[in-house]
Design an enzyme around this catalytic site. Structure first.
Site, PDB file in Angstrom:
ATOM      1  N   LEU A   1       0.818  -1.209   0.000  1.00  0.00           N
ATOM      2  CA  LEU A   1       0.000   0.000   0.000  1.00  0.00           C
ATOM      3  C   LEU A   1       0.854   1.262   0.000  1.00  0.00           C
ATOM      4  O   LEU A   1       0.358   2.349  -0.303  1.00  0.00           O
ATOM      5  CB  LEU A   1      -0.927   0.007   1.221  1.00  0.00           C
ATOM      6  CG  LEU A   1      -2.164  -0.891   1.111  1.00  0.00           C
ATOM      7  CD1 LEU A   1      -2.901  -0.929   2.434  1.00  0.00           C
ATOM      8  CD2 LEU A   1      -3.090  -0.394   0.012  1.00  0.00           C
ATOM      9  N   ARG A   2       2.134   1.115   0.333  1.00  0.00           N
ATOM     10  CA  ARG A   2       3.030   2.266   0.261  1.00  0.00           C
ATOM     11  C   ARG A   2       3.086   2.810  -1.169  1.00  0.00           C
ATOM     12  O   ARG A   2       3.274   4.007  -1.380  1.00  0.00           O
ATOM     13  CB  ARG A   2       4.419   1.879   0.760  1.00  0.00           C
ATOM     14  CG  ARG A   2       5.350   3.063   0.911  1.00  0.00           C
ATOM     15  CD  ARG A   2       6.681   2.664   1.517  1.00  0.00           C
ATOM     16  NE  ARG A   2       6.576   2.396   2.940  1.00  0.00           N
ATOM     17  CZ  ARG A   2       6.721   1.212   3.495  1.00  0.00           C
ATOM     18  NH1 ARG A   2       6.973   0.162   2.731  1.00  0.00           N
ATOM     19  NH2 ARG A   2       6.613   1.049   4.796  1.00  0.00           N
TER      20      ARG A   2
END
Length: 636
Positions: A274-275
């Site tokens: 998700l970064r």
């Protein structure tokens, strides 16, 4: 100070310059990793960016680079009344490969502690780089735990030190720049993901561009000041553009449809972190701000995706990094020109669609996770849990090993001749020994004990002679080596391969953790001929002896044991093999018996006994089972 090569004078490398400018506008992106061959302007570009960043206001002598309006209470300069402010260049701190964790994060001020018996914090390189840039050349050669700590501090914007009786936090908003040459090894995927952006660079292949690069470089070396003056106007314009983009950045935004486009790209290109979504949003907004726009576009997201996604994609061995540019362009066009919404009945235009039972939907799109959980029964909440692996299954988990030189400092031991002085324990011992008369003697000295993660060296010794089903076994071994290498750099393991046939043994793959190098070595494995087992064991002993002090070894021998080639052409080949096995006894080893003839001699079992190794018959063992067997012996 000698002039720095102007950023505006760099020829080509547009993607590299774009990535650096994004980080200059928004340091929270997480820095940029530059990969490329030697002589491809990696270091030049990184150093030249600092010269075009807007100057910052700071206090003379401040070791924390405090913001004038928000001085740090623990800063002895800025917390005082008589501080002198001035405008100066942005800090550009070079992190040497040999730097210790104390030097990077900060530590107890030994001088003040010894002179006055008081605890004081000595800021490290992260404090010196606050509001500036921290540059790491050959970041892939830096200790993993140190890289992880640096990336943590850069992402959070705060450095917290809790060690040696200290508990200190200070701002550390840095633009982290790392360069590396892949020929010297790669970073683990976990660390790659922590870098916000990544660029692969190479020297230009067009003769005209190369000639211009050389022409400008020679002109700079001949007259650095004069060359920099020629590019002064362009440099000033670039500095003003960065300052304007920083001011505009808080107002830039992505529409709801583009937020969806960002997540769609990450899913389409098989990015699990998700970064990636977060960094892609930030990078697209920074690009829009650099262009003077408050609204980011699909094209901004496309350009940012080329820097954010390639190093985060899940790849199979030998699959090249990068994105399908045609697919990226097609998705960008669709996001730029979305289809018109379907017509709605005017009477029901504001009502959400009914569910299958005719009831109105209780969780319309856009509601937060807390609303969903609030509406769910307790039993349902218990079932909505993220499944996390147990500690024993964690990727990259390795055994801990005590070390005096490397790893995390965990405790101190009394030692009159310490290799690494544990100042905290030494001072405490001296104070407790005689509180009224503080003095440090040799009897007070303590040594630091560190714990470091240890990988493994898996040395495969494979019989490629004609005495076994060589071609089939070679295919299985090839698959095994590649499977082990898939996660070797995550675990910091190394894999080596010795093949023996004909009259000699050969080290086909020296200890390494690079899949590309292994693929080249395994592309054409020769098979057939006689069985020089003694030669292979001698080469294995030499290979292991060269790795003393390195990763813990596991020797895996795949053979039927039917040795028939003597060392130096003289003596009993089988007896020589047993003697050499006895010399290797004591090292963790596994013998996999490949004997397949109807009449079996059982020599592989004898070889295992001489080695003191575990014995397994593998006539029905597939390549996948072989891999699992080795991993189980490594405790995985």
């Amino acid at each position: 100070m000698s002039p720095i090569y102007p950023f505006a004078a760099i020829v080509g490398q547009e993607q590299l310059k774009q990535a650096l400018l994004i980080c200059a506008v928004d340091p929270t992106v997480g820095g940029v990793l530059v990969r490329g061959d030697k002589g491809s302007a990696k270091s030049t570009a990184a150093r030249s960016l600092a010269a075009v960043l807007p100057a910052i206001r700071r206090a003379t002598g401040c070791g924390y680079n405090c913001e004038p309006d928000h001085p740090l209470p623990l800063c002895p300069v800025c917390s005082g009344d008589a501080r002198a402010l001035h405008d100066g260049p942005v800090p550009f701190i070079n992190l040497p490969l040999g730097a210790t964790e104390d030097r990077v994060l900060g530590s107890l001020d030994f001088e003040k502690a010894l002179q006055g018996g008081k605890q004081a914090f000595k800021p490290g390189l992260l404090a010196a780089a606050h509001r500036g840039m921290l540059y790491i050349d050959e970041v892939n050669l830096l200790a993993d735990h140190l890289v992880d700590v640096l990336l943590d501090a850069a992402a959070m914007g705060v450095n917290t030190v809790e060690r040696e009786g200290l508990a200190v936090s200070h701002p550390a908003r840095v633009t982290l720049l790392g360069t590396m040459n892949q020929e010297e090894g790669d970073l683990r995927p976990q660390l790659l993901d922590r870098f916000g952006l990544m660029v692969d660079v190479a020297a230009p292949r067009e003769p005209l561009l190369r000639a211009e690069v050389v022409r400008r470089r020679l002109a700079f070396e001949a007259d650095p000041g004069g060359f920099a003056a020629q590019w002064q106007t362009d440099s000033e314009a670039l500095r003003e553009n960065i300052a304007a983009a920083r001011a505009l950045l808080p107002q830039t935004r992505l529409s709801d449809s583009l937020f969806h486009f960002v997540s769609e790209l990450c899913c389409e290109f098989d990015v699990s972190s998700l970064r990636a979504d977060i960094v892609l949003n930030k990078a697209a907004r920074a690009l829009a701000a650099l262009d003077g726009r408050a609204d980011a576009s699909a094209e901004d997201i496309r350009d940012a995706a080329r820097l954010v996604l390639p190093h985060r994609r899940r790849r199979k061995p030998f699959q090249q990094s990068g994105l399908d540019q045609d697919k990226l362009e097609q998705m960008t066009q669709q996001a730029s020109n979305p289809p018109p919404p379907p017509p709605q009945d005017q009477d029901n235009a504001t009502q959400p669609p009914p569910d299958a039972d005719g009831e109105q939907e209780q969780n319309p799109a856009g509601h937060g996770a807390e609303q969903i959980f609030a509406a769910a029964p307790a039993g349902d909440i218990a079932r909505i849990r993220v499944q996390t692996p147990s500690a024993g299954d964690a990727a990259g988990r390795r055994s801990d090993g005590a070390s005096r030189q490397r790893g995390h400092y965990v405790r101190a031991e009394a030692n009159p001749q310490p290799a690494q002085l544990a100042v905290d324990a030494t001072l405490r011992h001296a104070i407790l020994r005689d509180p009224d008369h503080f003095a440090v003697t040799r009897a007070d000295l303590h040594d630091k004990v560190r714990v470091a993660k240890q990988g493994n060296l898996i040395l495969l010794v494979v019989d490629a002679s004609g005495s076994m089903a060589a071609r089939q076994r070679m295919e299985q071994v090839k698959g095994t080596v590649l499977s082990l290498l898939e996660d070797a750099y995550r675990r910091r393991d190394q894999v080596a391969l010795i093949a023996f046939r004909g009259q000699q043994a050969e080290l086909l793959l020296p200890p390494c953790n690079r899949v590309e190098q292994a693929e080249l070595a395994l592309r054409e494995l020769p098979t057939g001929g006689r069985t020089p087992l003694a030669h292979a064991l001698a080469l294995a002993a030499d290979t292991l002896s060269r790795q003393l002090g390195g990763p813990a070894p596991l020797l895996v021998i795949l053979s039927d044991g039917r040795a028939n080639v003597a060392l130096d052409g003289d003596g009993d080949p089988w007896r020589q093999a047993l003697d050499l096995a006895g010399q290797l006894a004591g090292a963790p080893a596994l013998v996999l018996d490949t004997e397949q003839d109807f009449v079996r001699l059982g020599r592989a079992r004898e070889l295992a006994e001489a080695l003191g190794a575990e014995y397994l018959a593998c006539d029905a063992l597939t390549g996948e089972q072989l891999t699992l067997t080795i991993q189980q012996r490594l405790g995985r």
